[in-house]
Write an enzyme that holds these catalytic residues in place. Structure first.
Site, PDB file in Angstrom:
ATOM      1  N   PRO A   9       8.915   0.704  28.434  1.00 11.30           N
ATOM      2  CA  PRO A   9       8.161   0.584  29.645  1.00 11.30           C
ATOM      3  C   PRO A   9       6.610   0.832  29.247  1.00 11.30           C
ATOM      4  CG  PRO A   9       9.476   2.356  29.953  1.00 11.30           C
ATOM      5  CD  PRO A   9      10.165   1.755  28.777  1.00 11.30           C
ATOM      6  N   ASN A  10       5.713   0.105  29.846  1.00 15.82           N
ATOM      7  CA  ASN A  10       4.269   0.295  29.937  1.00 15.82           C
ATOM      8  C   ASN A  10       3.596  -0.029  28.629  1.00 15.82           C
ATOM      9  OD1 ASN A  10       4.209   0.810  32.755  1.00 15.82           O
ATOM     10  ND2 ASN A  10       5.004   2.810  31.941  1.00 15.82           N
ATOM     11  N   ARG A  17      -4.331   0.275  28.008  1.00 15.92           N
ATOM     12  CA  ARG A  17      -4.092   1.338  28.907  1.00 15.92           C
ATOM     13  C   ARG A  17      -4.498   2.346  28.257  1.00 15.92           C
ATOM     14  NH1 ARG A  17       2.256   3.274  28.099  1.00 15.92           N
ATOM     15  NH2 ARG A  17       1.989   5.066  29.430  1.00 15.92           N
ATOM     16  N   TYR A  22      -3.704   6.009  23.633  1.00 13.77           N
ATOM     17  CA  TYR A  22      -2.698   4.904  22.972  1.00 13.77           C
ATOM     18  C   TYR A  22      -3.384   3.939  21.884  1.00 13.77           C
ATOM     19  CZ  TYR A  22       0.760   6.719  26.233  1.00 13.77           C
ATOM     20  OH  TYR A  22       1.513   7.402  27.003  1.00 13.77           O
ATOM     21  N   ASN A  73      10.614   2.239  20.120  1.00  9.14           N
ATOM     22  CA  ASN A  73       9.616   3.039  21.008  1.00  9.14           C
ATOM     23  C   ASN A  73      10.031   2.934  22.551  1.00  9.14           C
ATOM     24  OD1 ASN A  73       7.430   4.116  22.549  1.00  9.14           O
ATOM     25  ND2 ASN A  73       5.885   3.258  21.489  1.00  9.14           N
ATOM     26  N   ALA A  76       8.494   6.071  27.951  1.00  8.31           N
ATOM     27  CA  ALA A  76       9.017   7.113  28.920  1.00  8.31           C
ATOM     28  C   ALA A  76      10.692   7.415  28.995  1.00  8.31           C
ATOM     29  CB  ALA A  76       8.479   6.900  30.433  1.00  8.31           C
ATOM     30  N   GLU A  97      12.933   6.299  15.506  1.00  4.91           N
ATOM     31  CA  GLU A  97      11.957   6.418  16.829  1.00  4.91           C
ATOM     32  C   GLU A  97      10.723   6.420  16.534  1.00  4.91           C
ATOM     33  OE1 GLU A  97      11.898   9.828  20.212  1.00  4.91           O
ATOM     34  OE2 GLU A  97      13.212   9.893  18.915  1.00  4.91           O
ATOM     35  N   HIS A  99       6.573   6.577  18.233  1.00  4.61           N
ATOM     36  CA  HIS A  99       5.575   6.721  19.275  1.00  4.61           C
ATOM     37  C   HIS A  99       4.159   6.957  18.942  1.00  4.61           C
ATOM     38  CE1 HIS A  99       8.836   8.187  21.963  1.00  4.61           C
ATOM     39  NE2 HIS A  99       9.353   8.877  20.865  1.00  4.61           N
ATOM     40  N   ARG A 106       1.555  16.912  23.862  1.00  5.42           N
ATOM     41  CA  ARG A 106       1.369  16.444  25.165  1.00  5.42           C
ATOM     42  C   ARG A 106       2.034  17.413  26.181  1.00  5.42           C
ATOM     43  NH1 ARG A 106       1.638  10.419  25.614  1.00  5.42           N
ATOM     44  NH2 ARG A 106       0.368  10.392  27.620  1.00  5.42           N
TER      45      ARG A 106
END
Length: 146
Positions: A9-10, A17, A22, A73, A76, A97, A99, A106
């Site tokens: 998502p996103n 964004r 990012y 990735n 969320a 995985e 990111h 964070r």
């Protein structure tokens, strides 16, 4: 020999964004550079982005028949989806995985990954370069060099 690149998502909003978190690279640019890097190692790369958990689950299930490994990735969903974790366990494909940001630097809720326990490893905090590192790690694993 195919690698599946899944983005959650996103991530379709990359490049516009929260660039301070990012970066400015778009998802299309990430997919293209990752595809070229995979091809340099003799692998094809299929990519999919979805904001819907079920679409990602179906893609993981389908990968059992069509891919040698997955770069994921989950966005969320990393921090919430037992379903993605179970799907990865069920298909028994190696998963790396990824990111863009360092999730461990964070907010505390981002420190927990449901993907990490069932992944080969996690690459976080290297921006779009992390996808290339994921290709290298997955290729090395698939080549039996890990």
């Amino acid at each position: 020999m195919t690698i599946l690149l899944l983005n959650g998502p996103n991530l379709n909003l990359l490049g516009t964004r929260q660039k301070e978190v990012y970066g400015g690279t778009t998802l299309a640019e990430i997919e293209e550079m990752t595809r070229e890097h995979a091809q340099s190692h003799g692998f094809e790369l299929n990519s999919l982005q979805s904001n819907h958990e079920g679409v990602l689950l179906d893609a993981i299930h389908d990968a059992k028949q069509s891919a040698r490994g997955i770069i994921l990735n989950a966005g969320a969903f990393t921090h919430t989806s037992v379903a993605l974790m179970d799907a990865i366990s069920s298909v028994e494909l190696p998963v790396v995985e990824v990111h863009l940001s360092n999730i461990h630097a964070r907010e505390p809720f981002r420190h927990k990954s449901y993907i990490a326990p069932v992944a080969l490893g996690q690459i976080a905090g290297f921006g779009s370069q992390g996808y290339l590192l994921a290709v290298d790690a997955l290729v090395q694993h698939l080549s039996g060099m890990s």
